[in-house]
Design an enzyme around this catalytic site. Sequence first.
Site: not given
Ligand SMILES: CC[C@H]1O[C@@H](n2cnc3c(N)ncnc32)[C@H](O)[C@@H]1O
Length: 483
Positions: A100, A171
């Site tokens: 990112r 997105e």
């Molecule tokens: C925008 C933030 C959201 O993205 C989720 N998130 C970020 N990276 C991952 C990931 N690698 N796997 C699952 N959920 C993820 C995080 O838990 C939060 O709910």
Amino acid sequence: MELKNKKWTHDEFNAIRKEVLTHWPTGSEVNFEEAVKYHENIPAKRHFAKRLVKAKNNGETLTQPRAGVALIDEHINLLNFLKNEGEADLLPSTIDSYTRQNQYKEAQNGIEESLKAGRSLLNGFPAVNHGVKGVRRVVESVDAPLQVRHGTPDARLLGEITIAAGYTSYEGGGISYNIPYAKSVSLERTIYDWQYCDRMIGLYAEHGVEINREPFGPLTGTLVPPSVSHAVAVIEGILAAEQGVKNITLGYGQCGNLVQDIAAIKALEQLADEYMAKHGYNDTVLTTVFHQWMGGFPQDEAKAFGVISWGAAAAALAKATKVIVKTPHEALGIPTKEANAQGLRTTKQMINMLKDQSFPMTKELEIEINMIKAETRCILDKVFELGNGDYAVGTVRAFEAGVLDVPFAPSKFSLNKILPARDNNGAVRLFDVGNLPFTPDIVAFHKDKMNERAKAEGREASFQMVIDDIYAISKGNLVGRPR
Ligand SMILES: CC[C@H]1O[C@@H](n2cnc3c(N)ncnc32)[C@H](O)[C@@H]1O
């Protein structure tokens, strides 16, 4: 770089594409004509845009998790688990933080360390490093529509590689992936770079490949008033449509009061239709996405399921086209695949139990819809005026003036003057409207709502209320009542 909300020519785009594809060696695997052919062989049921249109026509609310791990085989297993065990309708690939920030060297180290450790040491899927060939292994092993989810200010190479590899949705946006995700990257820069992403997707559309675009609705996910996130969503939708994007999903992050959340989705649909038509984008297909609560979660998993269920219920009653699902591990970090699948099944159960019900158009709901629309129009029309009819230029000036202002944003380009807090029913209002260009009746509405709560709690409306509301849900409540 002169910023204007005008469709780029092929020459303008191709001149920049040459340079973008050199940002990492895998960029050389991108071949646009070959990628168009590859997309032509992707079956309709794995096509994000088509699946969204079908859901909109059938009145379905589709479920989609966030998910991403470092290595390809594990990522494939994860996605298939979420589809099979989580009953997910749509699948992501959540991209890791290094990618990112365009730190592909660090992402490469993360891949190598993950191989050594035998587990993912990245917080997402490093698609740029895996390249078109590697990402196609995911596309060919997962029988579901796939979307790239991330938070990338400069997402040009990531988009080139993942779309060429066969992903059918992307997105992000020049505002929504800057203000909540960067400290000091200028809006001119990110709006311009996201025009590149949108023009790329417009180019695929010109060759018959329809890729869905989804601006990031929730922004900072911390008490963002519906009108603030809607203004950004509609602007990003217009900027995308100008570059030739034909299928757009506009999003909103749950606030927690049911009437306000349903009103927010209804208002978003109506505003998007109104402004797209007003600016001549009549062939753009619009859908909505509802994000389950994006703020702090309770650590207790049973309570976390309560928050997830409430988000699922609001999404279903709002009849959003899709819902982004949280997990019972939200307060802990990256969820296990089992926890992720549990959040999905909880959501699916709620949606299935609510799909034959509808929320009545009460007076309260109507007032809320009209208030959100009036507020958002104030902001959008001021942005348009500041830009002398150009939303890209207007956005930059609007943030400088606080006409657009996102609460709790890390970006130094957001004035952070507005202060949101909940009213006595838990709806998000503005305790301080900052420089938002609201009419006096709207300002008075928010003041009255905050005073109503102050009276009920026997305390002045204050910054303390804002703090109390930020922690309230993680502490088991909605409104941050005084202890
Ligand atoms: C925008 C933030 C959201 O993205 C989720 N998130 C970020 N990276 C991952 C990931 N690698 N796997 C699952 N959920 C993820 C995080 O838990 C939060 O709910």
